[in-house]
Write a protein that holds these residues in place. Structure first.
Motif, short mmCIF file in Angstrom:
data_model
loop_
_atom_site.label_atom_id
_atom_site.label_comp_id
_atom_site.label_asym_id
_atom_site.label_seq_id
_atom_site.Cartn_x
_atom_site.Cartn_y
_atom_site.Cartn_z
N ASN A 101 -11.88 41.01 11.88
CA ASN A 101 -11.14 41.38 10.66
C ASN A 101 -11.01 40.19 9.71
OD1 ASN A 101 -10.79 43.95 11.66
ND2 ASN A 101 -8.72 43.60 12.41
N ILE A 102 -10.80 38.99 10.28
CA ILE A 102 -10.70 37.79 9.45
C ILE A 102 -12.03 37.53 8.75
CG2 ILE A 102 -10.42 35.28 9.50
CD1 ILE A 102 -8.44 35.68 11.83
N TYR A 106 -12.69 37.41 4.66
CA TYR A 106 -13.31 36.29 3.95
C TYR A 106 -14.59 36.70 3.23
CZ TYR A 106 -10.20 32.49 5.31
OH TYR A 106 -9.11 31.66 5.42
N HIS A 107 -15.33 37.63 3.81
CA HIS A 107 -16.53 38.13 3.12
C HIS A 107 -16.15 38.85 1.82
CE1 HIS A 107 -19.85 37.01 5.63
NE2 HIS A 107 -19.30 37.52 6.72
N LEU A 108 -15.04 39.58 1.86
CA LEU A 108 -14.60 40.27 0.65
C LEU A 108 -14.08 39.26 -0.38
CD1 LEU A 108 -14.36 42.95 -0.70
CD2 LEU A 108 -12.17 43.35 0.44
N LEU A 109 -13.38 38.23 0.09
CA LEU A 109 -12.96 37.16 -0.82
C LEU A 109 -14.19 36.50 -1.46
CD1 LEU A 109 -10.05 35.26 1.00
CD2 LEU A 109 -9.89 36.63 -1.07
N GLU A 110 -15.19 36.23 -0.63
CA GLU A 110 -16.41 35.59 -1.14
C GLU A 110 -17.05 36.45 -2.23
OE1 GLU A 110 -20.50 33.68 0.70
OE2 GLU A 110 -19.78 35.60 1.50
N PRO A 173 -12.58 49.47 1.65
CA PRO A 173 -11.21 49.58 2.16
C PRO A 173 -10.55 48.21 2.27
CG PRO A 173 -12.72 50.91 3.46
CD PRO A 173 -13.56 50.08 2.54
N ARG A 174 -9.28 48.12 1.89
CA ARG A 174 -8.58 46.84 1.91
C ARG A 174 -8.28 46.40 3.34
NH1 ARG A 174 -10.71 46.32 -1.58
NH2 ARG A 174 -10.23 46.41 -3.79
N ASN A 175 -8.58 45.17 3.61
CA ASN A 175 -8.30 44.56 4.91
C ASN A 175 -6.85 44.06 4.88
OD1 ASN A 175 -8.08 42.51 6.99
ND2 ASN A 175 -10.31 42.60 7.16
N GLU A 176 -6.06 44.44 5.88
CA GLU A 176 -4.64 44.09 5.89
C GLU A 176 -4.40 42.58 5.97
OE1 GLU A 176 -3.87 44.52 10.71
OE2 GLU A 176 -2.99 45.97 9.33
N LEU A 177 -5.42 41.83 6.34
CA LEU A 177 -5.27 40.38 6.44
C LEU A 177 -5.46 39.67 5.10
CD1 LEU A 177 -7.19 39.66 9.77
CD2 LEU A 177 -4.73 39.78 9.42
N TYR A 180 -1.71 38.62 -0.31
CA TYR A 180 -1.00 39.63 -1.10
C TYR A 180 -1.51 39.71 -2.53
CZ TYR A 180 1.52 35.84 -3.42
OH TYR A 180 1.81 34.74 -4.17
N TRP A 181 -2.06 38.60 -3.05
CA TRP A 181 -2.48 38.55 -4.45
C TRP A 181 -3.90 39.05 -4.67
CZ3 TRP A 181 -6.82 35.83 -4.15
CH2 TRP A 181 -6.93 34.82 -3.19
N PHE A 182 -4.59 39.43 -3.61
CA PHE A 182 -6.01 39.75 -3.76
C PHE A 182 -6.26 40.87 -4.77
CE2 PHE A 182 -9.69 42.35 -2.58
CZ PHE A 182 -10.69 41.42 -2.77
#
Length: 214
Positions: A101-102, A106-110, A173-177, A180-182
Motif C-alpha cells: 500500500n505504501i 508513492y507511485h500515485l504521488l510520483e 482509488p484513493r489510498n488511505e495512506l 491528507y493534502w493530496f
C-alpha cells in the motif's frame, strides 16, 4: 534449528516490521510541495520509492525466513515454537500488504508530481510563445500569425494530453495512506492546467478571428 536461530529470525523480522511502520509515518508527515517546486518533490519521491522497493524485498525475505523456520520446527516437532512463529506469519503477511500500500501511495504521488512538473513546463512554454507573438514585427503579419497559431496548437495539444492524464489520476482509488493534502494538491494542479488551457484556447481563437479578417 535451535532457539538462537529462531530468535534471530524474530529479531530480523522485528527490524523490518519497525522499518515499515516508520515509512508509513514518514508518508503521513510528507509536506505538500509549493507550486514551481514539484520537480524537487518528484526527485525525493523517486528516491523514496527505491528505498520502499528495497524494504518490500526485505519483507519478502522475512516471509520466506519465517516459513522456513516454521517448516524446520514442524520437522523437529517443536509445536511450542510453532505457536510463536504463527504470530509472526500473520504479522509478516500484514506488513507485506502494508508495504504494498505504501508503494502504491508513492507511485500515485510520483504520477501527481510528474503532472505538476509538466503543468509548470507547459505554463513556461505558453508564456514564452505569448511573449514571442507580441513582438512588434509579428503584429499584423499574416505569415507570423500563422506560425504563431501552429506553435500554440502544439502547446494546446500538450495541454489536452495533460488534462486527459489528470482525469486518469482522479479515477484511481484513493489510498488511505496518502497525506491528507493530496486531494488538494491534485485538484490545484488540475485547476492550474484548466486555466492554462483556457488562455491558450482563447489566444488561438483570437488568432483565427484575426486571420479570417485578412
Amino acid at each position: 534449528m535451535n532457539e538462537n536461530d529462531l530468535a534471530e529470525v524474530f529479531r530480523q523480522a522485528d527490524q523490518v516490521f519497525h522499518a515499515v511502520s516508520l515509512e508509513r509515518e514518514e508518508l503521513h508527515r510528507a509536506v505538500m510541495p509549493a507550486r514551481q517546486q514539484s520537480e524537487y518533490s518528484l526527485d525525493g519521491v523517486r528516491q523514496t520509492l527505491g528505498q520502499i522497493s528495497e524494504l518490500a524485498r526485505s519483507v519478502e525475505q522475512v516471509n520466506a525466513d519465517i516459513a522456513s523456520a516454521r517448516s524446520a520446527c514442524e520437522s523437529a516437532q517443536r509445536h511450542d515454537w510453532i505457536v510463536g512463529i504463527d504470530g509472526y506469519v500473520s504479522a509478516a503477511e500484514g506488513r507485506r500488504q502494508e508495504v504494498s500500500n505504501i508503494l502504491d501511495a508513492y507511485h500515485l504521488l510520483e504520477a501527481s508530481y510528474e503532472l505538476g512538473t509538466a503543468v509548470d513546463a507547459l505554463h513556461a512554454e505558453a508564456n514564452s510563445t505569448f511573449e514571442h507573438n507580441s513582438r512588434p514585427e509579428h503584429v499584423g503579419n499574416v505569415d507570423a500569425m500563422g506560425r504563431q497559431r501552429e506553435a500554440l496548437m502544439v502547446v494546446r495539444e500538450r495541454a489536452v494530453g495533460l488534462i486527459e492524464h489528470a482525469y486518469r489520476l482522479f479515477e484511481i482509488p484513493r489510498n488511505e495512506l496518502l497525506p491528507y493534502w493530496f486531494a488538494d494538491y491534485l485538484n490545484g494542479t488540475k485547476s492550474d492546467l484548466d486555466s492554462q488551457f483556457e488562455i491558450i484556447d482563447a489566444y488561438v481563437k483570437a488568432l483565427d478571428e484575426e486571420l479570417a479578417r485578412r
